[in-house]
Design an enzyme around this catalytic site. Structure first.
Site, PDB file in Angstrom:
ATOM      1  N   GLY A 108      37.906  58.007  35.823  1.00 51.75           N
ATOM      2  CA  GLY A 108      37.127  58.638  36.895  1.00 51.75           C
ATOM      3  C   GLY A 108      35.923  57.845  37.349  1.00 51.75           C
ATOM      4  N   ASN A 110      35.475  56.164  40.137  1.00 54.79           N
ATOM      5  CA  ASN A 110      35.153  56.501  41.524  1.00 54.79           C
ATOM      6  C   ASN A 110      34.517  57.884  41.615  1.00 54.79           C
ATOM      7  OD1 ASN A 110      35.910  54.412  43.528  1.00 54.79           O
ATOM      8  ND2 ASN A 110      37.920  54.560  42.551  1.00 54.79           N
ATOM      9  N   LEU A 188      51.746  64.029  42.466  1.00 54.17           N
ATOM     10  CA  LEU A 188      51.959  64.304  43.879  1.00 54.17           C
ATOM     11  C   LEU A 188      51.305  65.631  44.244  1.00 54.17           C
ATOM     12  CD1 LEU A 188      53.451  63.103  46.361  1.00 54.17           C
ATOM     13  CD2 LEU A 188      55.363  64.622  45.806  1.00 54.17           C
ATOM     14  N   ASN A 203      42.671  59.990  49.603  1.00 54.60           N
ATOM     15  CA  ASN A 203      43.027  59.248  48.395  1.00 54.60           C
ATOM     16  C   ASN A 203      42.557  57.812  48.537  1.00 54.60           C
ATOM     17  OD1 ASN A 203      44.399  58.734  45.852  1.00 54.60           O
ATOM     18  ND2 ASN A 203      45.912  57.610  47.050  1.00 54.60           N
ATOM     19  N   HIS A 205      43.509  53.937  47.222  1.00 54.59           N
ATOM     20  CA  HIS A 205      44.610  53.155  46.646  1.00 54.59           C
ATOM     21  C   HIS A 205      44.138  51.708  46.509  1.00 54.59           C
ATOM     22  CE1 HIS A 205      48.810  52.277  45.688  1.00 54.59           C
ATOM     23  NE2 HIS A 205      48.685  51.190  46.442  1.00 54.59           N
ATOM     24  N   ASP A 246      51.027  57.715  49.384  1.00 53.00           N
ATOM     25  CA  ASP A 246      50.398  56.584  50.089  1.00 53.00           C
ATOM     26  C   ASP A 246      50.893  56.366  51.515  1.00 53.00           C
ATOM     27  OD1 ASP A 246      49.112  56.086  47.631  1.00 53.00           O
ATOM     28  OD2 ASP A 246      50.748  54.783  46.966  1.00 53.00           O
ATOM     29  N   GLU A 275      35.999  49.410  45.597  1.00 58.79           N
ATOM     30  CA  GLU A 275      36.387  50.827  45.687  1.00 58.79           C
ATOM     31  C   GLU A 275      35.161  51.727  45.571  1.00 58.79           C
ATOM     32  OE1 GLU A 275      39.486  52.252  43.144  1.00 58.79           O
ATOM     33  OE2 GLU A 275      40.649  50.409  43.325  1.00 58.79           O
TER      34      GLU A 275
END
Length: 311
Positions: A108, A110, A188, A203, A205, A246, A275
């Site tokens: 975690g 981010n 998902l 999201n 990626h 994605d 990020e």
């Protein structure tokens, strides 16, 4: 969050401005300040003027014939100096602090960056709840240590009292969540949640989508694939979440060069650093309502300094 240009008119006694499709962003007001001008206000914030003086601007909502209107009033602060007549006064219209839910499956990092930005005040929103599929992961531990409620979803098959997708939607609505931020969440997202929070789930990626995305592309697997392909650039992508892995609309990207002697671990570390910065910047824009949609359905982020420019 769709935006259309709007013409503002200002009247000292009672200015009424239609608020349909208005993007709350800085705008300029030119008017002479009268010594005794004042009015009741519901919510005020500082209005900066030349010479270090401050005046307050208040936004009052009123329903008129089933249409939403906005009245702009000004009240004079007794401890300030009046600007000279004819000076331009810039007002920053405030927006409500947004309520955030973050989904994680791992450490975690981010999530921590977003939470720390909220705590130091650079983010106009608050993380109210964490959702995870791994109750013992680092992100869940960080949330517990900082007083953030943790929801386990999906739960293990042998647990009797696990949340269903509709239960999850109901729970997030009780928290009055505005935006859902996936930060290393590997499951998902159920269609019930996507439909309930249309254009409000995001999201991050670790590749430049649409390259190196989809089911099975996560973590170090992405960086190994990037290096093996011979790609010269990689970097994080933030996108809207749809019913597949994605494939949602891309909102923001940051380019990171792939070096000749890179390993997956070295590349991952450099991408992760970007990020942390990119996700915070995007969430700041979300909380300040600076995400708009082009006519062809492409989302754009308005510049904070100049609303006519896009990031």
């Amino acid at each position: 969050m769709e935006a259309q240009p709007v013409l503002f008119r200002f009247c000292l006694k009672s200015s009424l401005v239609p608020s349909g499709s208005i993007v709350k962003q800085p705008f300029s007001l030119k008017f002479p300040l009268l010594p005794s001008l004042s009015c009741p206000s519901i919510q005020s914030q500082n209005l900066e003027v030349p010479g270090g003086a401050f005046y307050t601007i208040s936004i009052v909502h009123k329903e008129v014939c089933s249409s939403s209107w906005r009245r702009i009033c000004c009240s004079r602060s007794s401890s300030t100096t009046e600007p000279e007549e004819g000076h331009e006064v810039r007002a920053q219209v405030s927006v409500r602090r947004k309520k955030l839910a973050v989904f994680v499956s791992g450490g975690g990092s981010n999530f921590r960056s977003i939470h720390e930005a909220s705590r130091r005040g650079s983010l106009h929103g608050d993380v109210l709840v964490l959702v995870t599929d791994r109750s013992a992961c680092g992100g869940a531990e960080y949330a517990k240590n900082n007083g953030i409620p943790v929801i386990l979803f999906p739960t293990a098959k042998d647990e009797r009292n696990g949340l269903s997708p509709s239960d999850l939607v109901d729970t997030l609505r009780k928290f009055e969540v505005d935006f859902i931020l996936l930060a290393g969440y590997l499951k998902l997202i159920p269609v019930e949640l996507i439909r309930a929070y249309e254009r409000s789930i995001f999201n991050i990626h670790p590749s430049l989508l649409p390259a190196f995305g989809g089911k099975g592309f996560y973590g170090v697997k992405v960086h190994k694939a990037v290096i093996a392909s011979g790609a010269r650039f990689s970097g994080p992508t933030i996108h809207f979440v749809d019913e597949h892995y994605d494939t949602g609309r891309i909102l923001a990207q940051r380019v990171v060069p792939v070096l000749a002697n890179d390993t997956a671990e070295k590349l991952a570390a450099r991408v992760l650093k970007e990020e942390h910065q990119l996700y915070v910047e995007v969430v700041e824009a979300l909380c300040e309502e600076r995400v708009v949609w082009r006519e062809d359905g492409v989302p754009l982020i308005q510049s904070k300094e100049n609303p006519n420019e896009y990031c």
